[in-house]
Design an enzyme around this catalytic site. Structure first.
Site, PDB file in Angstrom:
ATOM      1  N   ASP A   1       0.764  -1.370  -0.071  1.00 22.88           N
ATOM      2  CA  ASP A   1       0.100  -0.046   0.068  1.00 22.88           C
ATOM      3  C   ASP A   1       0.826   1.274  -0.006  1.00 22.88           C
ATOM      4  OD1 ASP A   1       1.025  -0.366   2.501  1.00 22.88           O
ATOM      5  OD2 ASP A   1      -0.913  -0.951   3.543  1.00 22.88           O
TER       6      ASP A   1
ATOM      7  N   GLU B   1      -9.316  -1.904   5.384  1.00 26.86           N
ATOM      8  CA  GLU B   1     -10.095  -1.686   6.939  1.00 26.86           C
ATOM      9  C   GLU B   1     -11.494  -2.496   6.833  1.00 26.86           C
ATOM     10  OE1 GLU B   1      -8.209  -0.213   8.716  1.00 26.86           O
ATOM     11  OE2 GLU B   1      -7.918   1.923   8.349  1.00 26.86           O
TER      12      GLU B   1
ATOM     13  N   ASP C   1      -7.456  -2.876  14.193  1.00 28.43           N
ATOM     14  CA  ASP C   1      -8.927  -3.045  13.680  1.00 28.43           C
ATOM     15  C   ASP C   1      -9.040  -4.481  12.809  1.00 28.43           C
ATOM     16  OD1 ASP C   1      -7.661  -2.367  11.600  1.00 28.43           O
ATOM     17  OD2 ASP C   1      -8.858  -0.580  11.122  1.00 28.43           O
TER      18      ASP C   1
END
Ligand code: PGA
Length: 258
Positions: free
Chosen positions: A65, A141, A134
């Protein structure tokens, strides 16, 4: 599941596997991660290169990323991270290292072209992953499609807070990123996920022992047939089956050992 006493021991093992992959295939295609977690692994690879044990001349790499809006010269870009921690300290050839261009004017085109490059040079032989608190892998995400490809994502508040420490002012951390998708990551032949510290314990337990869900993107790895999860004691603290994993590792026949 491999639970090591310390992150140092875990990093040693992962560096060993990466080294082995390159020895077996000098043109190996690596999928690389950034963040705090893989730092010691990269240091160890650099040391082995300096000792004349590892040659990256033909190795190719794809990063997971990149932040949108900052370029390779920006000290917080992942292009900069990779150069300063690995590429410039070894004999990786620049043309063999791939990472999305954070300054692209056409994000959709850039993401499509990244996928095309992976398809051309790949498949990725060995994909290194960290995990977010998370449950993200790459910057996928919670809520990411389990079949997603490289695309634009918006960071969660939690991820921005975690990563803001690396930026001089918290307001400066970008909101958007480009990330390989979960579908992209799942096409790697082998995956190694690392997690260290108690802050990662919940994400690790949900990834390994929870249901597969887009809400915990790392849980998609339960569908992959060659994943190693290498963690330290602290990150293992919430695993229900921890004793069993340790028992399995202790019983491994010699031919299965690293
Ligand atoms: P960290 O990040 O290694 O800096 O904890 C991991 C991740 O966000 O994937």
């Amino acid at each position: 599941m491999i639970i090591k006493e310390s992150s140092e021991q875990a990093s040693e093992l992962v560096a060993h596997w990466i080294g082995k992959a390159i020895e077996q295939n000098p043109s190996a295609v690596l999928g690389l991660a950034t963040g705090k977690t893989p730092l010691r692994v990269y240091e160890k690879l650099v040391q082995r290169h300096e000792a004349g044990e590892l040659n990256f001349k033909k190795v190719k790499s794809f990063n997971l990323d990149e932040y949108v809006g900052i370029g390779p010269e920006h000290p917080n870009s992942y292009a900069h991270y990779m150069r300063s921690h690995l590429f410039a300290k070894t004999n990786f050839k620049e043309e063999n290292t791939f990472i999305p261009d954070g300054l692209t004017q056409d994000i959709v085109k850039e993401c499509r072209s990244y996928e095309k490059k992976i398809a051309k040079e790949g498949p990725i032989d060995l994909q290194l992953l960290g995990i977010g608190r998370d449950g993200h892998i790459g910057f996928n995400e919670p809520g990411s499609s389990l079949r997603s490809r490289t695309r634009l994502k918006t960071l969660t508040k939690e991820t921005r807070e975690d990563n803001a420490v690396h930026f001089s002012e918290s307001s400066r951390i970008p909101i958007h990123v480009m990330t390989m998708g979960l579908g992209t990551i799942m096409e790697a032949k082998q995956i190694i996920l690392m997690a260290f510290g108690k802050d990662k314990a919940q994400a690790v337990s949900l990834c390994v022992e929870g249901p597969v869900s887009a809400f915990v993107p790392a849980s998609i790895l339960q569908f992959h047939n060659n994943v190693k999860i290498v963690i330290d004691k602290e990150a293992s603290s919430l695993l229900k089956n921890r004793e069993y994993y340790e028992w399995v590792y202790a019983q491994k026949p010699d031919w299965q050992m690293p």
